[in-house]
Scaffold this motif. Structure first.
Motif, mmCIF file in Angstrom:
data_model
loop_
_atom_site.group_PDB
_atom_site.id
_atom_site.type_symbol
_atom_site.label_atom_id
_atom_site.label_comp_id
_atom_site.label_asym_id
_atom_site.label_seq_id
_atom_site.Cartn_x
_atom_site.Cartn_y
_atom_site.Cartn_z
ATOM 1 N N MET A 167 23.925 49.859 39.200
ATOM 2 C CA MET A 167 23.201 49.224 38.125
ATOM 3 C C MET A 167 21.875 49.438 38.046
ATOM 4 O O MET A 167 21.088 50.030 38.909
ATOM 5 N N LEU A 182 27.379 43.140 41.506
ATOM 6 C CA LEU A 182 26.902 41.902 42.248
ATOM 7 C C LEU A 182 28.005 41.205 42.855
ATOM 8 O O LEU A 182 27.700 40.668 43.892
ATOM 9 N N SER A 199 28.697 42.493 46.052
ATOM 10 C CA SER A 199 27.770 42.346 47.060
ATOM 11 C C SER A 199 27.623 40.656 47.193
ATOM 12 O O SER A 199 26.793 40.322 48.069
ATOM 13 N N ILE A 250 26.793 38.227 45.597
ATOM 14 C CA ILE A 250 25.800 37.664 44.640
ATOM 15 C C ILE A 250 26.683 36.626 43.844
ATOM 16 O O ILE A 250 27.540 36.836 43.295
ATOM 17 N N ILE A 301 22.394 34.693 37.418
ATOM 18 C CA ILE A 301 22.802 34.738 38.656
ATOM 19 C C ILE A 301 22.083 33.613 39.127
ATOM 20 O O ILE A 301 20.903 33.265 39.009
ATOM 21 N N SER A 340 20.925 32.922 45.343
ATOM 22 C CA SER A 340 21.098 34.355 45.772
ATOM 23 C C SER A 340 19.992 35.198 45.315
ATOM 24 O O SER A 340 20.156 36.652 45.863
ATOM 25 N N THR A 341 19.034 34.693 44.821
ATOM 26 C CA THR A 341 17.610 35.483 44.540
ATOM 27 C C THR A 341 16.518 34.947 45.266
ATOM 28 O O THR A 341 15.448 35.768 45.036
ATOM 29 N N LEU A 388 20.508 38.857 33.428
ATOM 30 C CA LEU A 388 20.432 40.202 33.162
ATOM 31 C C LEU A 388 20.925 40.329 31.739
ATOM 32 O O LEU A 388 22.004 39.532 31.451
#
Lengths: 134, 134
Positions: free
Chosen positions: B1, B94, B97, B99, B118, B122-123, B130
């Motif tokens: 990405m 994502l 991974s 996420i 998201i 997760s952040t 996005l």
């Protein structure tokens, strides 16, 4: 005053070591620098998208602006910074418009920018930073 | 990405009519559009710095995502949106991974962008959007 763009988003995090991998390895945003701004009691870990940066902010202790913010609100977006062409002029204009500016003169922030903050009461709830490139 | 930049900052406000003048007349950021996104229950009032937009978000009613956010947290930064080159690829990466992405396929947001959110878990505490340009 001329806004030149979103300079960065400041994100209060509990632990840079734990939270940085999302920005660095998942979103894959290029890491720029890590810097302690001692008089603000904060470690800044900066990522640059090429069009606006992400600044992770970790408190150096509980009795700091970020430490208190985390205690009250938890992790999340702490402030939004816009680049301006001339910060002295911006402060003058803001004060003339009765906007609550947190200092009369710019201070020096991360990466040597001259910065000033605007109180969330004047913006609709957002702590806004203005910054002029060094 | 590939992250192409900060597309916008979404700010939950109680009342666009009351809060817009700061962005439009004080900061003097160019107004771009006002749009109701009916299925999100939100009116978006968009300002463009030329390098990242400011999106003021007013709820169309209390039982909407922004209405609930305002009830719980009060006004402030609701989400940060990054532009990506390919959103379908981004969602795939994502999920690989682990996420927490809020939908399996992109939906259509303001200005016709294909978007996905998201989860803040997760952040490190930030609701991240996005978006791929239409």
């Amino acid at each position: 005053m001329k806004i030149l763009g979103i300079e960065h988003i400041g994100i209060a995090v509990k632990d840079i070591a734990n939270d940085a991998p999302f920005w660095r390895h998942i979103l894959n945003i290029s890491h720029r620098s890590t810097e302690v701004v001692a008089d603000q009691g904060v470690t800044t870990d900066i990522y640059d998208t090429g069009q606006g940066k992400v600044e992770l902010l970790e408190a150096t202790g509980p009795d700091t602006p970020i430490g208190k913010y985390l205690e009250k609100r938890g992790p999340g977006v702490h402030h939004v910074c816009f680049e301006v062409d001339n910060i002295t002029e911006a402060i003058k204009e803001l004060k003339e418009s009765n906007i609550q500016v947190l200092s009369d003169k710019p201070t020096v922030g991360a990466e040597g920018f001259k910065v000033v903050f605007i109180h969330p009461k004047s913006t609709g709830g957002v702590l806004v930073e203005l910054a002029e490139k060094p």
